[in-house]
Motif scaffolding. Structure first.
Motif, PDB file in Angstrom:
ATOM      1  N   SER A 237       0.827  -1.209   0.000  1.00  0.00           N
ATOM      2  CA  SER A 237       0.000   0.000   0.000  1.00  0.00           C
ATOM      3  C   SER A 237       0.860   1.258   0.000  1.00  0.00           C
ATOM      4  CB  SER A 237      -0.928   0.006   1.218  1.00  0.00           C
ATOM      5  OG  SER A 237      -1.846  -1.061   1.153  1.00  0.00           O
ATOM      6  N   MET A 238       1.935   1.260   0.786  1.00  0.00           N
ATOM      7  CA  MET A 238       2.839   2.399   0.824  1.00  0.00           C
ATOM      8  C   MET A 238       3.516   2.600  -0.532  1.00  0.00           C
ATOM      9  SD  MET A 238       4.222   4.871   2.594  1.00  0.00           S
ATOM     10  CE  MET A 238       4.005   4.467   4.337  1.00  0.00           C
ATOM     11  N   LEU A 239       3.958   1.522  -1.133  1.00  0.00           N
ATOM     12  CA  LEU A 239       4.627   1.604  -2.431  1.00  0.00           C
ATOM     13  C   LEU A 239       3.687   2.158  -3.498  1.00  0.00           C
ATOM     14  CD1 LEU A 239       6.474  -1.812  -2.188  1.00  0.00           C
ATOM     15  CD2 LEU A 239       7.623   0.408  -2.374  1.00  0.00           C
ATOM     16  N   ARG A 240       2.464   1.684  -3.498  1.00  0.00           N
ATOM     17  CA  ARG A 240       1.498   2.153  -4.489  1.00  0.00           C
ATOM     18  C   ARG A 240       1.196   3.643  -4.284  1.00  0.00           C
ATOM     19  NH1 ARG A 240      -0.461  -1.668  -7.708  1.00  0.00           N
ATOM     20  NH2 ARG A 240      -2.220  -0.349  -8.337  1.00  0.00           N
ATOM     21  N   ALA A 241       1.185   4.089  -3.032  1.00  0.00           N
ATOM     22  CA  ALA A 241       0.965   5.509  -2.754  1.00  0.00           C
ATOM     23  C   ALA A 241       2.106   6.370  -3.297  1.00  0.00           C
ATOM     24  CB  ALA A 241       0.807   5.726  -1.253  1.00  0.00           C
ATOM     25  N   GLU A 242       3.303   5.755  -3.430  1.00  0.00           N
ATOM     26  CA  GLU A 242       4.459   6.466  -3.982  1.00  0.00           C
ATOM     27  C   GLU A 242       4.495   6.416  -5.506  1.00  0.00           C
ATOM     28  OE1 GLU A 242       7.984   4.834  -2.272  1.00  0.00           O
ATOM     29  OE2 GLU A 242       7.409   5.311  -0.203  1.00  0.00           O
ATOM     30  N   GLY A 243       3.552   5.705  -6.108  1.00  0.00           N
ATOM     31  CA  GLY A 243       3.543   5.584  -7.561  1.00  0.00           C
ATOM     32  C   GLY A 243       4.281   4.381  -8.096  1.00  0.00           C
ATOM     33  N   ILE A 244       4.670   3.468  -7.219  1.00  0.00           N
ATOM     34  CA  ILE A 244       5.342   2.239  -7.644  1.00  0.00           C
ATOM     35  C   ILE A 244       4.295   1.164  -7.905  1.00  0.00           C
ATOM     36  CG2 ILE A 244       6.913   0.390  -6.905  1.00  0.00           C
ATOM     37  CD1 ILE A 244       8.473   2.535  -5.357  1.00  0.00           C
ATOM     38  N   ASN A 245       4.379   0.521  -9.053  1.00  0.00           N
ATOM     39  CA  ASN A 245       3.378  -0.455  -9.471  1.00  0.00           C
ATOM     40  C   ASN A 245       3.679  -1.820  -8.856  1.00  0.00           C
ATOM     41  OD1 ASN A 245       1.329  -1.812 -10.731  1.00  0.00           O
ATOM     42  ND2 ASN A 245       2.229  -1.762 -12.774  1.00  0.00           N
ATOM     43  N   ALA A 246       3.461  -1.918  -7.564  1.00  0.00           N
ATOM     44  CA  ALA A 246       3.632  -3.178  -6.838  1.00  0.00           C
ATOM     45  C   ALA A 246       2.249  -3.746  -6.514  1.00  0.00           C
ATOM     46  CB  ALA A 246       4.413  -2.947  -5.548  1.00  0.00           C
ATOM     47  N   PHE A 247       2.133  -5.073  -6.585  1.00  0.00           N
ATOM     48  CA  PHE A 247       0.852  -5.690  -6.255  1.00  0.00           C
ATOM     49  C   PHE A 247       1.084  -7.052  -5.610  1.00  0.00           C
ATOM     50  CE2 PHE A 247       1.924  -6.621 -10.643  1.00  0.00           C
ATOM     51  CZ  PHE A 247       1.692  -7.973 -10.779  1.00  0.00           C
ATOM     52  N   GLY A 248       0.110  -7.463  -4.790  1.00  0.00           N
ATOM     53  CA  GLY A 248       0.189  -8.697  -4.026  1.00  0.00           C
ATOM     54  C   GLY A 248      -0.386  -8.454  -2.630  1.00  0.00           C
ATOM     55  N   PRO A 249      -0.017  -9.290  -1.647  1.00  0.00           N
ATOM     56  CA  PRO A 249       0.868 -10.446  -1.778  1.00  0.00           C
ATOM     57  C   PRO A 249       0.190 -11.593  -2.525  1.00  0.00           C
ATOM     58  CG  PRO A 249      -0.005 -10.317   0.456  1.00  0.00           C
ATOM     59  CD  PRO A 249      -0.460  -9.074  -0.255  1.00  0.00           C
ATOM     60  N   LEU A 250       1.000 -12.281  -3.323  1.00  0.00           N
ATOM     61  CA  LEU A 250       0.516 -13.364  -4.161  1.00  0.00           C
ATOM     62  C   LEU A 250       0.986 -14.704  -3.595  1.00  0.00           C
ATOM     63  CD1 LEU A 250       1.436 -11.834  -7.639  1.00  0.00           C
ATOM     64  CD2 LEU A 250      -0.745 -11.660  -6.421  1.00  0.00           C
ATOM     65  N   SER A 251       0.158 -15.689  -3.767  1.00  0.00           N
ATOM     66  CA  SER A 251       0.547 -17.046  -3.367  1.00  0.00           C
ATOM     67  C   SER A 251       1.692 -17.510  -4.264  1.00  0.00           C
ATOM     68  CB  SER A 251      -0.639 -17.989  -3.489  1.00  0.00           C
ATOM     69  OG  SER A 251      -0.270 -19.292  -3.078  1.00  0.00           O
ATOM     70  N   ALA A 252       2.817 -17.844  -3.675  1.00  0.00           N
ATOM     71  CA  ALA A 252       4.017 -18.145  -4.465  1.00  0.00           C
ATOM     72  C   ALA A 252       3.845 -19.366  -5.355  1.00  0.00           C
ATOM     73  CB  ALA A 252       5.213 -18.343  -3.531  1.00  0.00           C
ATOM     74  N   ASP A 253       2.936 -20.271  -4.993  1.00  0.00           N
ATOM     75  CA  ASP A 253       2.806 -21.487  -5.796  1.00  0.00           C
ATOM     76  C   ASP A 253       2.067 -21.256  -7.119  1.00  0.00           C
ATOM     77  OD1 ASP A 253       0.274 -21.122  -4.773  1.00  0.00           O
ATOM     78  OD2 ASP A 253       0.030 -23.179  -4.047  1.00  0.00           O
ATOM     79  N   THR A 254       1.514 -20.052  -7.325  1.00  0.00           N
ATOM     80  CA  THR A 254       0.834 -19.763  -8.588  1.00  0.00           C
ATOM     81  C   THR A 254       1.440 -18.562  -9.311  1.00  0.00           C
ATOM     82  OG1 THR A 254      -0.823 -18.399  -7.448  1.00  0.00           O
ATOM     83  CG2 THR A 254      -1.350 -20.728  -7.782  1.00  0.00           C
ATOM     84  N   MET A 255       2.658 -18.166  -8.942  1.00  0.00           N
ATOM     85  CA  MET A 255       3.270 -16.966  -9.510  1.00  0.00           C
ATOM     86  C   MET A 255       4.145 -17.209 -10.721  1.00  0.00           C
ATOM     87  SD  MET A 255       4.537 -14.602  -6.310  1.00  0.00           S
ATOM     88  CE  MET A 255       5.450 -13.518  -7.413  1.00  0.00           C
ATOM     89  N   PHE A 256       4.553 -18.446 -10.945  1.00  0.00           N
ATOM     90  CA  PHE A 256       5.665 -18.648 -11.870  1.00  0.00           C
ATOM     91  C   PHE A 256       5.316 -19.439 -13.136  1.00  0.00           C
ATOM     92  CE2 PHE A 256       7.511 -18.106  -7.584  1.00  0.00           C
ATOM     93  CZ  PHE A 256       8.173 -16.906  -7.811  1.00  0.00           C
ATOM     94  N   HIS A 257       4.049 -19.727 -13.373  1.00  0.00           N
ATOM     95  CA  HIS A 257       3.705 -20.378 -14.639  1.00  0.00           C
ATOM     96  C   HIS A 257       3.667 -19.328 -15.750  1.00  0.00           C
ATOM     97  CE1 HIS A 257      -0.489 -18.927 -14.490  1.00  0.00           C
ATOM     98  NE2 HIS A 257      -0.432 -19.201 -13.181  1.00  0.00           N
ATOM     99  N   ASP A 258       3.573 -19.764 -17.005  1.00  0.00           N
ATOM    100  CA  ASP A 258       3.740 -18.858 -18.136  1.00  0.00           C
ATOM    101  C   ASP A 258       2.773 -17.680 -18.108  1.00  0.00           C
ATOM    102  OD1 ASP A 258       5.691 -20.554 -19.005  1.00  0.00           O
ATOM    103  OD2 ASP A 258       4.517 -21.470 -20.598  1.00  0.00           O
ATOM    104  N   GLU A 259       1.504 -17.939 -17.879  1.00  0.00           N
ATOM    105  CA  GLU A 259       0.509 -16.874 -17.910  1.00  0.00           C
ATOM    106  C   GLU A 259       0.738 -15.868 -16.789  1.00  0.00           C
ATOM    107  OE1 GLU A 259      -4.374 -16.318 -17.671  1.00  0.00           O
ATOM    108  OE2 GLU A 259      -3.491 -18.325 -17.936  1.00  0.00           O
TER     109      GLU A 259
END
Length: 339
Positions: A237-259
């Protein structure tokens, strides 16, 4: 702008650093490599060339002469070991030369005499035996830069391959210490450095940072751990308020497939293996370690010293070649012109 070589350190001279450096030079024309200056012991390098059965002309050089020598000889900035080194058998006698090679490469970069530092693998246990006071390469490089410039550095390790970039927020610490080491500030600072360098060195207008959760399923709103909800979400939330395009937290087991990978530019991970396992699985031979947050460019092969392969002529130079190429590309971008 003068033609600047890349500064390539010898790493641990008992490991495969000399082997793969020789192999990269032998393929220089085929691969179109930017000239590099090998910083290490020329005697040990020549001995390794004989051991692996290749004929390599080696010439002692400086940063000013390396570019012109590179077509006909492997230029070496001499940093003597002062002892005979046996391939595959690391020895504390080489530690001072290994450390001095790193110091020399950094000094050349900061003086504007080298385009980037590319580091061959070191054996930290050997350096520790000689009194080396840093967890690894990255922390040592940051300390050298801070002392030289008078400005603090916040180094961030990024593993970059053709399919994936990952950054671990915590690195070489026991898994049991990760949760207590993670802080909101640490996550924020890591993401700030990543965003800054992806913009300035990689030319990304709006880098997309996918932030992994720490716990399975990103904690399931506190049901499987509180860190995701109480540390990672507020940091994002702090990063996004600074204009940084960060999103999550994401479940790591679904982060690394092609899509999933198509939706971000870098994955910000909470600990070493969460970042390095997918990076190495998707690009073991051609992934590169890039240190962000330094006042100079630093890349490194994404593998260790491989003492068991040293001197046998079978070590693969693929990752070193990738490190040399990325260093050249980043240096070209920083100079405002393609290389």
């Amino acid at each position: 702008m003068p033609n600047l070589p890349l500064a390539l350190t010898q790493g641990d001279p008992a490991g495969i650093g000399p082997d793969i450096s020789i192999s990269a030079w032998l393929r220089r024309a085929e691969l179109g490599l930017q000239p590099f200056l090998y910083i290490g012991d020329p005697v040990a390098l020549a001995a390794r060339a004989r051991m692996i059965g290749v004929d390599v002309p080696i010439r002692e050089a400086t940063a000013e002469t390396a570019w012109d020598l590179f077509d006909t000889a492997l230029p070496v900035f001499s940093v003597p070991i002062g002892a005979e080194i046996e391939a595959g058998r690391p020895h504390v006698a080489s530690a001072r030369s290994t450390i001095s090679a790193i110091e020399t490469a950094v000094a050349l970069c900061l003086a504007g005499k080298a385009a980037a530092t590319v580091t061959n693998p070191i054996a930290k246990s050997v350096l520790y035996e000689a009194g080396f006071g840093f967890p690894g390469h990255t922390e040592f490089l940051a300390d050298l830069a801070s002392k030289a410039t008078g400005n603090p550095c916040r180094p961030v390790m990024m593993l970059a391959g053709p399919k994936l970039r990952t950054i671990p927020v915590t690195i070489h610490i026991p898994l049991k210490d990760v949760a207590s080491t993670l802080t909101e500030d640490l996550i924020i600072e890591t993401c700030r450095v990543a965003d800054h360098d992806l913009r300035t060195r990689f030319g990304m207008a709006q880098p997309r940072l996918a932030v992994a959760g720490l716990n399975p399923h990103a904690g399931e709103d506190g049901a499987i751990g509180l860190e995701d909800r109480d540390l990672i979400e507020p940091a994002i939330s702090m990063l996004r308020a600074e204009g940084i395009n960060a999103f999550g937290p994401l479940s790591a087991d679904t982060m690394f497939h092609d899509e999933a990978r198509a939706r971000y530019d870098v994955a910000i991970c909470m600990y070493h293996d969460q970042a390095l396992i997918p990076a190495k699985a998707l690009g073991f031979d051609d992934s590169v370690n890039i240190t962000l947050g330094l006042p100079f460019i630093r890349t490194s092969p994404d593998h260790g010293t491989a003492f068991g392969l040293a001197g046998q002529g079978i070590a693969r130079e693929t990752s070193l070649v990738a490190a040399l190429r990325i260093a050249s590309e980043l240096a070209g971008h920083a100079a405002g012109s393609p290389r």
